[in-house]
Design an enzyme around this catalytic site. Structure first.
Site, PDB file in Angstrom:
ATOM      1  N   SER B 163       0.835  -1.202   0.000  1.00 19.03           N
ATOM      2  CA  SER B 163       0.000   0.000   0.000  1.00 19.03           C
ATOM      3  C   SER B 163       0.877   1.263   0.000  1.00 19.03           C
ATOM      4  O   SER B 163       1.712   1.412  -0.895  1.00 19.03           O
ATOM      5  CB  SER B 163      -0.951  -0.062   1.199  1.00 19.03           C
ATOM      6  OG  SER B 163      -2.026   0.836   1.036  1.00 19.03           O
ATOM      7  N   ASP B 240     -10.020  -5.672  -3.670  1.00 17.41           N
ATOM      8  CA  ASP B 240      -9.424  -4.657  -2.797  1.00 17.41           C
ATOM      9  C   ASP B 240     -10.243  -3.373  -2.948  1.00 17.41           C
ATOM     10  O   ASP B 240     -10.252  -2.756  -4.015  1.00 17.41           O
ATOM     11  CB  ASP B 240      -7.974  -4.467  -3.264  1.00 17.41           C
ATOM     12  CG  ASP B 240      -7.207  -3.425  -2.478  1.00 17.41           C
ATOM     13  OD1 ASP B 240      -7.833  -2.480  -1.948  1.00 17.41           O
ATOM     14  OD2 ASP B 240      -5.964  -3.537  -2.428  1.00 17.41           O
ATOM     15  N   HIS B 274      -7.361  -6.063   0.564  1.00 14.20           N
ATOM     16  CA  HIS B 274      -6.184  -5.248   0.888  1.00 14.20           C
ATOM     17  C   HIS B 274      -5.500  -5.692   2.183  1.00 14.20           C
ATOM     18  O   HIS B 274      -4.528  -5.082   2.616  1.00 14.20           O
ATOM     19  CB  HIS B 274      -6.638  -3.778   1.019  1.00 14.20           C
ATOM     20  CG  HIS B 274      -5.533  -2.767   0.853  1.00 14.20           C
ATOM     21  ND1 HIS B 274      -4.921  -2.524  -0.356  1.00 14.20           N
ATOM     22  CD2 HIS B 274      -4.921  -1.930   1.739  1.00 14.20           C
ATOM     23  CE1 HIS B 274      -3.992  -1.580  -0.214  1.00 14.20           C
ATOM     24  NE2 HIS B 274      -3.960  -1.211   1.055  1.00 14.20           N
TER      25      HIS B 274
END
Lengths: 297, 297
Positions: B163, B240, B274
């Site tokens: 991320s 995600d 995620h």
């Protein structure tokens, strides 16, 4: 039977809390109202794709240690990869009933970490105020056991655990050998009724009735039950403070298995401590143990 | 060089916080006073037995995402088994400077999760009040980099992240290609200066100077840097939410690599989200990627 389906609207008893794709399977959490503990209870379950497709898979029920809930092992022990590879289901229940955040359920507690919430010992308490909600043995071996078999594509069920949960796995595995196909433990408390933690908890949960203490002591139960499994697997770290302080007492488990004629593989792993770093280092071999036992039966 | 030894008394700069045996190696935590951030900083490092014995091992530096510190990946991503197998060192620094519990260090913060503590973006802030402590780029590529090489048996160093940390890995990997041997990312933010999180953070850290924004945008830096690695590996989950909301923008990374002639393996993994459940599902392959790149060089 109503095996797991993505559409859970037909489920009356289970509320799905979360679903996350993980390796070739899914990590699920569920919440349900327990008639044993008379509280809501939460458990996690890892379902490999085979189980999601409705094919019967062997399962292992993992009992956690003091202070834990379903999250610790689900986040830190990393069983998912091995379960994905082998097609095993992995279930992690909570360690005790809990008060709720809203204050509508008031479960007895104690500020010491080895009694009360987070410390259910997988037994049925008989003394007030504990007896009202602390019915973890009935919860695990009757209610949750039946619920799992009716709601998921589960074939046989093995049982394992860590620390207090290792004691629980040994205790339930030898008290209800017809329910479980295999038993293993990581750094188990081996004789709760003769440990400093367990003595305090059992005095609270059972009072002075020593027959109840004995029936809730894994080593005593194994001695009495005799050989029930072709092999049980136990790992103990050599740098485990609780072991070195005499709390865990694997020597009592060894003596019980000797007396019972129960084959035991007790592995002392130098340098490893009591943490999830140890659990993750050996859990793959424990899952393989349960998987092999399921294939043999 | 003073490679890791069990007796750390000779170390002037590192305070050992914990050591846990894990697979065939040890998970360590260290704390040290950073001259870059002017705060204490904590990092975790997994050392396989080869490195503990003083043999040079390849390392991967893992940059975590928003809200995380060194614990999240160390507890939940389960890199230890693969690093143990391959003999890789794995280092996880914090994501920003931090105020301390005692209140003696006051680090600027923002209540939004994508600016301030937990959101350092691996850049050097130039605007007050952020510039006083938010010097994460210097911290990672100069101070920590040199410290690691002097204190541990580290050969080459690869860089990866998740991320915001995936953006950091791409940004630092292409800004300092002579320092890193390999680059990979899991669900990276690919163009921080053009994302809703990054725009707010970069306005705070850099003010209106768009040259600074551009120099801190991974896709723009890659476009300018040209081909630096024989291959980079990026995984993106299809379920995600941040990806589906347009925050991560892997298409901008793809376009940047296309323009730069930089070979990119960008894998879209259907169904994964995620979370660390996704990270753990693919991190083994990322570690193998870095290991292979280290062998080739």
């Amino acid at each position: 039977m109503s095996y797991y389906a993505r559409n859970t609207s037909s489920r009356s008893t289970l509320t799905q809390v979360s679903v996350n794709r993980c390796f070739d399977g899914e990590q699920h959490y569920y919440r349900h109202q327990s008639s044993s503990t008379n509280t809501p209870m939460t458990f996690s379950i890892y379902l490999p794709d085979e189980a999601l497709a409705g094919r019967l898979c062997p399962a292992v029920l993992y009992l956690s240690g003091l202070t834990c809930n379903a999250d610790n092992v689900t986040h830190k022990a990393h069983f998912q990869q091995k379960c994905s590879e082998l097609g095993m289901i992995f279930i992690a229940p909570d360690t005790s009933p809990r008060s709720d955040a809203e204050g509508t359920i008031d479960v007895a507690d104690d500020e010491r970490f080895f009694v009360g919430q987070g410390a259910g010992y997988y037994v049925n308490a008989t003394q007030a105020p504990w007896s009202e909600h602390y019915q973890m043995q009935s919860y695990i071996v009757d209610e949750l056991y039946d619920l799992l078999r009716s709601e998921f594509a589960i074939g046989s069920i093995g049982i394992m655990g860590h620390s207090m949960g290792g004691h629980g796995a040994l205790l339930l595995g030898f008290t209800y050998p017809s329910k479980f196909i295999s038993v293993s433990a990581i750094a188990p408390l081996c004789a709760a009724s003769e440990s400093t933690w367990g003595e305090v908890a059992y005095q609270a949960y059972f009072g002075d009735d020593k027959d109840q203490w004995d029936a809730a002591d894994a080593s005593k139960v194994i001695t009495k039950a005799g050989r029930q499994y072709s092999q049980i697997l136990v790992d103990q770290g050599g740098a485990d403070d609780f072991y070195n302080q005499g709390e865990l007492q694997p020597e009592k488990l060894q003596a019980a298995c000797q007396a019972a004629g129960q084959p035991l593989t007790l592995r002392y792993q130098a340098e490893y401590d009591h943490s999830y770093y140890f659990i993750q280092s050996v859990i793959g071999e424990h899952i393989e143990h349960h998987w092999r036992m399921a294939q043999l039966n």
